[in-house]
Design a protein around this motif. Structure first.
Motif, short mmCIF file in Angstrom:
data_model
loop_
_atom_site.label_atom_id
_atom_site.label_comp_id
_atom_site.label_asym_id
_atom_site.label_seq_id
_atom_site.Cartn_x
_atom_site.Cartn_y
_atom_site.Cartn_z
N GLU A 116 0.80 -1.14 -0.06
CA GLU A 116 -0.04 -0.08 0.06
C GLU A 116 0.74 1.32 0.00
OE1 GLU A 116 -2.34 0.78 3.47
OE2 GLU A 116 -3.59 2.16 2.35
N ASN A 130 -10.06 -1.05 4.79
CA ASN A 130 -9.17 -0.16 3.89
C ASN A 130 -9.89 -0.22 2.44
OD1 ASN A 130 -7.35 0.87 2.13
ND2 ASN A 130 -5.60 0.10 3.41
N ARG A 175 -8.68 1.08 -0.34
CA ARG A 175 -7.76 0.88 -1.46
C ARG A 175 -7.54 -0.49 -1.62
NH1 ARG A 175 -4.86 4.06 2.21
NH2 ARG A 175 -5.41 6.18 1.98
#
Ligand SMILES: O=c1[nH]c(=O)n([C@H]2C[C@H](O)[C@@H](COP(=O)(O)O)O2)cc1CO
Length: 131
Positions: free
Chosen positions: A86, A110, A112
């Protein structure tokens, strides 16, 4: 694409055969940098040295285009790799079997990360074919 496949090693090898099959599917279209994760004879004790493992794996995490992680078997090493990926701005796909584990909020929360739930081997292999 260059794929970094992450799966449990010292966290437990119960899913090693599944990792091997996922890697085989990924290799139909991609280059897998971490084929050793699916090696059923891989030793979980230090052989090439932890410093060398860390340096090689973080280099591959910088080099890869995408990270594919199977997270049903809990592994601190895999968790570290996900955070490292990440920080490098890499695309991350996480697979797990919800009937066996409640995945950690630090992963599922998360946005993402691309989280994929699956029930059995045929389902994960079909999902991985779409990467
Ligand atoms: O021998 C190793 N080789 C290696 O590449 N790793 C990396 C790749 C795996 O995705 C991840 C597994 O971490 P762990 O061993 O904490 O389960 O760490 C981990 C080990 C052992 O910790």
């Amino acid at each position: 694409m260059k794929v970094y496949f992450a799966g449990s090693i010292r966290g437990g090898r119960q899913d090693a055969e599944l990792y091997r099959k996922v890697i085989a599917v990924l290799k139909e279209k991609h280059q897998v940098l971490t084929e050793h994760v699916g090696d059923l004879s891989l030793s979980t004790v230090e052989d090439k040295g932890d410093k060398a493992i860390y340096e090689q794996d973080t280099a591959w995490l910088r080099e890869c285009d995408v990270v594919v992680a199977e997270c049903t078997q809990v592994s601190l090493g895999v968790g570290y790799e996900l955070a490292y990926a990440e920080a490098q701005g890499k695309k991350v796909h996480i697979f797990y079997r919800p009937q066996e584990t409640q995945l950690f909020a630090m992963l599922t929360g998360n946005k993402r990360f691309h989280i994929h739930r699956y029930a059995d081997e045929s389902e994960i292999l079909a999902q991985v074919r779409n990467i």
